[in-house]
Design a protein around this motif. Sequence first.
Motif, PDB file in Angstrom:
ATOM      1  N   VAL A   1       0.866  -1.171   0.000  1.00  0.00           N
ATOM      2  CA  VAL A   1       0.000   0.000   0.000  1.00  0.00           C
ATOM      3  C   VAL A   1       0.911   1.232   0.000  1.00  0.00           C
ATOM      4  O   VAL A   1       1.635   1.475   0.973  1.00  0.00           O
ATOM      5  CB  VAL A   1      -0.942   0.027   1.227  1.00  0.00           C
TER       6      VAL A   1
ATOM      7  N   ALA B   1       1.530   2.954  -5.794  1.00  0.00           N
ATOM      8  CA  ALA B   1       0.718   1.767  -6.095  1.00  0.00           C
ATOM      9  C   ALA B   1       1.349   0.803  -7.094  1.00  0.00           C
ATOM     10  O   ALA B   1       0.659   0.193  -7.887  1.00  0.00           O
ATOM     11  CB  ALA B   1      -0.679   2.170  -6.564  1.00  0.00           C
TER      12      ALA B   1
ATOM     13  N   TYR C   1      -1.581  -1.070  -4.103  1.00  0.00           N
ATOM     14  CA  TYR C   1      -2.771  -0.227  -4.014  1.00  0.00           C
ATOM     15  C   TYR C   1      -2.370   1.114  -3.416  1.00  0.00           C
ATOM     16  O   TYR C   1      -1.495   1.185  -2.555  1.00  0.00           O
ATOM     17  CB  TYR C   1      -3.844  -0.899  -3.154  1.00  0.00           C
ATOM     18  N   ALA C   2      -3.035   2.168  -3.878  1.00  0.00           N
ATOM     19  CA  ALA C   2      -2.695   3.516  -3.419  1.00  0.00           C
ATOM     20  C   ALA C   2      -3.148   3.784  -1.985  1.00  0.00           C
ATOM     21  O   ALA C   2      -2.577   4.628  -1.303  1.00  0.00           O
ATOM     22  CB  ALA C   2      -3.288   4.555  -4.366  1.00  0.00           C
ATOM     23  N   SER C   3      -4.181   3.076  -1.532  1.00  0.00           N
ATOM     24  CA  SER C   3      -4.679   3.282  -0.169  1.00  0.00           C
ATOM     25  C   SER C   3      -5.272   1.975   0.355  1.00  0.00           C
ATOM     26  O   SER C   3      -5.590   1.070  -0.421  1.00  0.00           O
ATOM     27  CB  SER C   3      -5.752   4.374  -0.144  1.00  0.00           C
TER      28      SER C   3
ATOM     29  N   ALA D   1      -8.196   1.642   1.502  1.00  0.00           N
ATOM     30  CA  ALA D   1      -9.584   1.569   1.043  1.00  0.00           C
ATOM     31  C   ALA D   1      -9.708   0.853  -0.299  1.00  0.00           C
ATOM     32  O   ALA D   1     -10.758   0.291  -0.604  1.00  0.00           O
ATOM     33  CB  ALA D   1     -10.178   2.975   0.943  1.00  0.00           C
ATOM     34  N   GLU D   2      -8.639   0.831  -1.090  1.00  0.00           N
ATOM     35  CA  GLU D   2      -8.670   0.184  -2.403  1.00  0.00           C
ATOM     36  C   GLU D   2      -8.364  -1.307  -2.343  1.00  0.00           C
ATOM     37  O   GLU D   2      -8.562  -2.014  -3.329  1.00  0.00           O
ATOM     38  CB  GLU D   2      -7.659   0.866  -3.335  1.00  0.00           C
ATOM     39  N   VAL D   3      -7.879  -1.790  -1.216  1.00  0.00           N
ATOM     40  CA  VAL D   3      -7.489  -3.201  -1.092  1.00  0.00           C
ATOM     41  C   VAL D   3      -8.749  -4.069  -1.077  1.00  0.00           C
ATOM     42  O   VAL D   3      -9.623  -3.879  -0.233  1.00  0.00           O
ATOM     43  CB  VAL D   3      -6.661  -3.432   0.191  1.00  0.00           C
ATOM     44  N   PRO D   4      -8.824  -5.035  -2.003  1.00  0.00           N
ATOM     45  CA  PRO D   4      -9.995  -5.921  -2.002  1.00  0.00           C
ATOM     46  C   PRO D   4      -9.862  -7.006  -0.933  1.00  0.00           C
ATOM     47  O   PRO D   4      -8.773  -7.478  -0.642  1.00  0.00           O
ATOM     48  CB  PRO D   4      -9.963  -6.532  -3.402  1.00  0.00           C
TER      49      PRO D   4
ATOM     50  N   GLU E   1      -7.304   4.513   8.879  1.00  0.00           N
ATOM     51  CA  GLU E   1      -7.740   3.812   7.670  1.00  0.00           C
ATOM     52  C   GLU E   1      -7.912   2.320   7.961  1.00  0.00           C
ATOM     53  O   GLU E   1      -8.842   1.689   7.447  1.00  0.00           O
ATOM     54  CB  GLU E   1      -6.739   4.019   6.543  1.00  0.00           C
TER      55      GLU E   1
END
Length: 139
Positions: A51, A55, A64-66, A68-71, A92
């Motif tokens: 993270v 990214a 991932y950039a943040s 929140a974007e991690v699946p 976060e």
Amino acid sequence: MGNRFADQDVIRRLLTEAHTWAFVGLSDHPGRTAYDQAGLLKSRGRRIIPVHPAAGAVLGEPGYASLAEVPGKVDVVAVYRRSEHAGEAIDEAIAIGAGAVWLPLGVIDEAAGERALAAGLDVVMDRCPGVEWALRRTA
């Protein structure tokens, strides 16, 4: 700080049972602590998720950039940022429903650690996963 954020039972459980580790601050720079620790955990069968605002892929894993974007579910958010930026990453981690946060040696934010505890996350602070792993001889 004392041992409030260094509970040996929590450390042991995270090292043995947590399989998905998101590394905040992990970039493709071999020799950096985050890179070394992510590589160590990956070599021991853990899934690592880079993270970083850039990214990029690291250690063969997409970045991932943040958070929140991690699946999917994240068991542990390892925060490899300076102490003054750790609180944002911990907030976060709380927001995505992570199971725990781990701050490495020298990274301390007790107020953010308390917020994480209050939200039900396990917290390890000022500890190195690699050192703790070696102390436990965890496989």
